[in-house]
Design an enzyme around this catalytic site. Sequence first.
Site, PDB file in Angstrom:
ATOM      1  N   THR A   1      -0.905 -10.675   5.503  1.00  0.00           N
ATOM      2  CA  THR A   1      -0.348  -9.519   4.793  1.00  0.00           C
ATOM      3  C   THR A   1      -0.967  -8.206   5.276  1.00  0.00           C
ATOM      4  OG1 THR A   1      -1.926  -9.700   2.956  1.00  0.00           O
ATOM      5  CG2 THR A   1       0.138 -10.918   2.753  1.00  0.00           C
ATOM      6  N   ASP A   2      -2.155  -8.257   5.873  1.00  0.00           N
ATOM      7  CA  ASP A   2      -2.750  -7.046   6.444  1.00  0.00           C
ATOM      8  C   ASP A   2      -1.926  -6.528   7.616  1.00  0.00           C
ATOM      9  OD1 ASP A   2      -6.242  -6.738   5.924  1.00  0.00           O
ATOM     10  OD2 ASP A   2      -4.889  -7.980   4.754  1.00  0.00           O
ATOM     11  N   ALA A   3      -1.230  -7.417   8.296  1.00  0.00           N
ATOM     12  CA  ALA A   3      -0.417  -7.001   9.436  1.00  0.00           C
ATOM     13  C   ALA A   3       0.995  -6.623   9.033  1.00  0.00           C
ATOM     14  CB  ALA A   3      -0.370  -8.122  10.479  1.00  0.00           C
TER      15      ALA A   3
END
Length: 405
Positions: free
Chosen positions: A174-176
Amino acid sequence: MAHDLPLSDVNILDLMWVMAGPMATRVLADYGATIVRVESTTRIDTVRTIGPYHDGDPGVENSGLYETINVGKFGMALDLSREAGREVVCDLVRWADVVTEAFSPKAMRNWGLDYDSLRQIKPDIIMLSTCLMGQDGPLAQFAGFGNLAAAISGFYNLTGWADRAPAGPFLAYTDAVSPRFTAASLLAALDHRRRTGQGQYIDQSQAEASLHFLAPALLDYTANGRVQDRMGNRDLHMAPHGVYPVLGEDRWVAIAVAGDAEWRAFCEVLQQPELAQNNRFATVQDRLAYQDDLDAIVSAWTRERDGQTVETALQARGVSACAVPNMCDMYEDPQLAHRGHFVELDHPIHGTTTVEGSRSHLSRTPARVNRAAPTLGQDTRYVLETILGYSAERIDELESQGILQ
């Protein structure tokens, strides 16, 4: 000069950390936004401890990941746990158009730097808060990284092999994903303010943003009551579909055969026309039912050939195929080189550093990547003197009090 870029009149106070937040503001820096990124030596940003590292040597100034997601920003060291540090933040709010933060929901409220407080300082301020689950609700205080948000969002149950435990997508997924939504939300808020004069507060849940990438599986359950599960590299509608071994150590090729026409072309490339006549493989439904047999046939053919040879032969017949590159291959890839994807910048410690370029190429206002990410506190004095107009005496006093760390 940066003033000819589309966001050259936008000032951003960046209180983000780790990956999801800084990746988004990096996009805005590429297009001219002036960004002051606040860090503290008393709580080192986690991303500074994540490799790859310059010369393989871990250190807070050696992270290649930190470098690529913080290009073009001014770096300021400030202790936000101290009242004098928060007073400096308030002055930066008066300068800024946008404030971004990625702490847990309670942090900004405890510091008196929540949106209601900041708009008392600057009524038209735009503020974005991003965390795993959003600012309210029963999981608002859930702390962690993108791998946990990916698990909560359902990605882990879908990635891996049916006979094994979930594998999950690579790293903090989800960071990407969420930075794309962050950047778009901030641009929309800036456009709204330019038209109306109104600021606003953006509460972004990284987990919810990432759910968009599970839309087919969510729709399948909503419409059909079907719960999708782990399938490895297989597909619901294509076969053969997978990653197959080729000549060389740990070398692979990805192949996806869609429809009967591609299947016949695939068999011709394999020089096995009898496969196309085999009743077990006559239709997509048949091929899906006999995927183990198909994978064995395909693997026996690919492992005797070079990956690039397989890719070229199949693509020439309209079959989707790609040799799987490793990181060395990616760095030397002629397409990425042509696009200027990897950019070498001067660095105050390492001499030079290599970062990724902008993902988007605008014809009239192309992105500009020409300043390495800041070292810890590299631009503190510049920000205080030039941006905020502090006197040398005031800066020295803050430094003597230990605020600028």
